[in-house]
Design an enzyme around this catalytic site. Structure first.
Site, PDB file in Angstrom:
ATOM      1  N   VAL A  56       0.834  -1.205   0.000  1.00  0.00           N
ATOM      2  CA  VAL A  56       0.000   0.000   0.000  1.00  0.00           C
ATOM      3  C   VAL A  56       0.871   1.258   0.000  1.00  0.00           C
ATOM      4  O   VAL A  56       0.573   2.233  -0.696  1.00  0.00           O
ATOM      5  CB  VAL A  56      -0.963  -0.010   1.214  1.00  0.00           C
ATOM      6  CG1 VAL A  56      -1.646   1.335   1.388  1.00  0.00           C
ATOM      7  CG2 VAL A  56      -2.009  -1.115   1.060  1.00  0.00           C
ATOM      8  N   GLU A  57       1.965   1.231   0.742  1.00  0.00           N
ATOM      9  CA  GLU A  57       2.807   2.423   0.849  1.00  0.00           C
ATOM     10  C   GLU A  57       3.564   2.739  -0.442  1.00  0.00           C
ATOM     11  O   GLU A  57       3.601   3.891  -0.868  1.00  0.00           O
ATOM     12  CB  GLU A  57       3.812   2.261   2.004  1.00  0.00           C
ATOM     13  CG  GLU A  57       3.180   2.314   3.389  1.00  0.00           C
ATOM     14  CD  GLU A  57       2.665   3.706   3.738  1.00  0.00           C
ATOM     15  OE1 GLU A  57       3.197   4.707   3.229  1.00  0.00           O
ATOM     16  OE2 GLU A  57       1.704   3.779   4.533  1.00  0.00           O
TER      17      GLU A  57
END
Ligand SMILES: [Ca+2]
Length: 351
Positions: free
Chosen positions: A177-178
C-alpha cells in the site's frame, strides 16, 4: 509514536506494473547515500597561505561560509541553524553550506495547502468512498506482486515475523500500500521537502521542523549525505515510508550490514515488523470482521452498494498507527488477506 495520525501524507498510488527500474533506481540512490562521506564536516577554516597573507591581516578576519541561496534571507532558517549548532553541535559553516543548496519546492507547498473547493455544494452526500479507495489497492497487480514480493523475500519475512511476532501478510501488505513493493518510494529530495514544509508552509510547520531536525541527526548517525535521500513530498522514506523520527527510533538493520537502510528490502521488512510490534500487534489475532449492524467497536464504511459495518479488533488500531484512517487500515487488512491466499496457492502449486 503516532506520527501519521497527525500526518495524512498519502501520495496518489501508482498503478505501476512496469519493470523494476524504479526499484533499482531507488536502491542505487540508497547505496550512494550509504557510501557517502561523513555528513558532518569539521569546522576547519581553509589553510592560510602565510607567504601570501599580509601581516596586517589578522587571522580572526576569516569568516565561515554564510548562508546563500534560496533561504539566504530567512531568519527562521538562520534560527534553525543556530539551534542545531547549539543543541546538537553541528558545524555552522557545514549547515550554511548545506542549506545554501536547499530548494523551495512549489509543488510541495501546493500539496500541503490544497486550494479550497469553491464549487456548488453537492446536492447529495458522496457515497462509495470506501469502494473507490479499495479499488486503488485491491488490484490484481497488488495481489500478484505481493505474492511475488513474499516469495522473493521469504527468509527475511519469516525471520521478521518470528522475531517481532507480526503476521507476515501484514508486513507485505503495508509495503504494498505504501510504495507498491518499493516501486514508488518517491523522488523528492528529503532535505528540500522538509525545508520547504518547515519554513514555507504554516499548518504543520512545527511538526516538519522537528522532522527536519531528526533528518539531520539521522543523516549524521547513519552516515548519509543529507543531500542524497529521496522520498515522498512530505519527507517519508524507503519501502515502508518512515518519517525521520520513526527512522531514528524504529528502523532496524535487519540484514546486519551495519547500516539501517529503509530502501533495502530486508531492512524495510524488519523495520515494518518492528513498528507493528512496538505499537502492540497481537500475532495471529483477528483484525476485523464484517457484521450486519452498527455496535460496539464497529466502523461504518461508505460502499457503493450501501454502508458496510465492520467489527474491528486491537490489531486494526495498530495498522491505524501507520496512517490514521479506517479506509487505509481496511485496505491493508483486505490486501493482506488476498496476498496471503495467492501466496499459499503459489506455494502449494510449486510442491
Ligand atoms: Ca542494513
Amino acid at each position: 509514536m503516532d506520527y501519521r495520525s497527525t500526518l495524512k501524507i498519502k501520495e496518489t498510488p501508482v498503478k505501476n506494473t512496469s519493470s523494476t527500474c524504479a526499484l533499482q533506481l531507488a536502491l542505487a540512490l540508497a547505496l550512494t547515500g550509504c557510501a557517502s562521506n561523513p555528513s558532518v564536516q569539521p569546522n576547519t577554516p581553509p589553510p592560510v597561505d602565510t607567504a601570501a597573507t599580509p601581516l596586517t591581516q589578522p587571522l580572526e578576519e576569516y569568516q565561515p561560509p554564510v548562508l546563500t541561496g534560496t533561504y539566504s534571507n530567512s531568519p527562521a532558517v538562520q534560527d534553525f541553524i543556530r539551534h542545531m549548532v547549539f543543541e546538537h553541535k553541528f558545524s555552522e559553516s557545514y549547515l550554511n553550506n548545506l542549506f545554501a543548496q536547499a530548494k523551495r519546492l512549489d509543488y510541495v507547498i501546493r500539496l500541503e495547502n490544497p486550494a479550497p473547493y469553491n464549487g456548488p455544494a453537492p446536492s447529495h452526500p458522496k457515497v462509495g468512498g470506501w469502494t473507490r479507495y479499495r479499488q486503488q489497492f485491491l488490484t490484481e497487480a497488488h495481489i500478484n506482486n505481493g505474492a511475488a514480493f513474499w516469495s522473493n523475500n521469504e527468509d527475511s519475512i519469516r525471520k521478521a515475523s518470528a522475531t517481532y511476532g507480526v503476521d507476515p501478510e501484514y508486513i507485505v501488505a503495508i509495503i504494498g500500500v505504501e510504495t507498491f513493493f518499493g516501486r514508488n518510494v518517491g523522488k523528492t529530495r528529503i532535505l528540500d521537502a522538509l525545508t520547504t514544509l518547515a519554513f514555507d508552509t504554516q499548518r504543520r510547520a512545527g511538526f516538519f521542523k522537528s522532522e527536519l531536525e531528526n533528518f539531520l541527526l539521522m543523516s549524521r548517525e547513519e552516515g548519509y549525505d543529507p543531500l542524497k535521500p529521496v522520498g515522498s513530498w512530505a519527507g517519508a522514506m524507503g519501502l515502508g515510508q518512515f518519517m525521520p523520527s520513526s527512522f531514528r527510533t524504529l528502523a532496524v538493520d535487519f540484514n546486519n550490514d551495519g547500516h539501517r537502510n529503509l530502501w533495502d528490502q530486508c531492512d524495510a521488512i524488519g523495520s515494518v515488523a518492528h513498528y507493528f510490534s512496538r505499537h502492540g500487534w497481537q500475532n495471529t489475532m483477528p483484525v476485523a470482521n464484517q457484521t450486519k449492524s452498527y455496535g460496539e467497536s464497529t466502523i461504518e464504511l461508505s460502499a457503493a452498494k450501501g454502508s458496510e459495518f465492520w467489527r474491528v479488533h486491537p490489531n486494526f488500531k495498530v495498522i491505524k498507527k501507520y496512517n490514521n484512517s479506517d479506509k487505509y487500515a481496511m485496505a491493508v487488512h483486505q490486501l493482506a488477506q488476498a496476498i496471503k491466499q495467492r501466496y499459499m496457492m503459489t506455494v502449494a502449486s510449486s510442491r
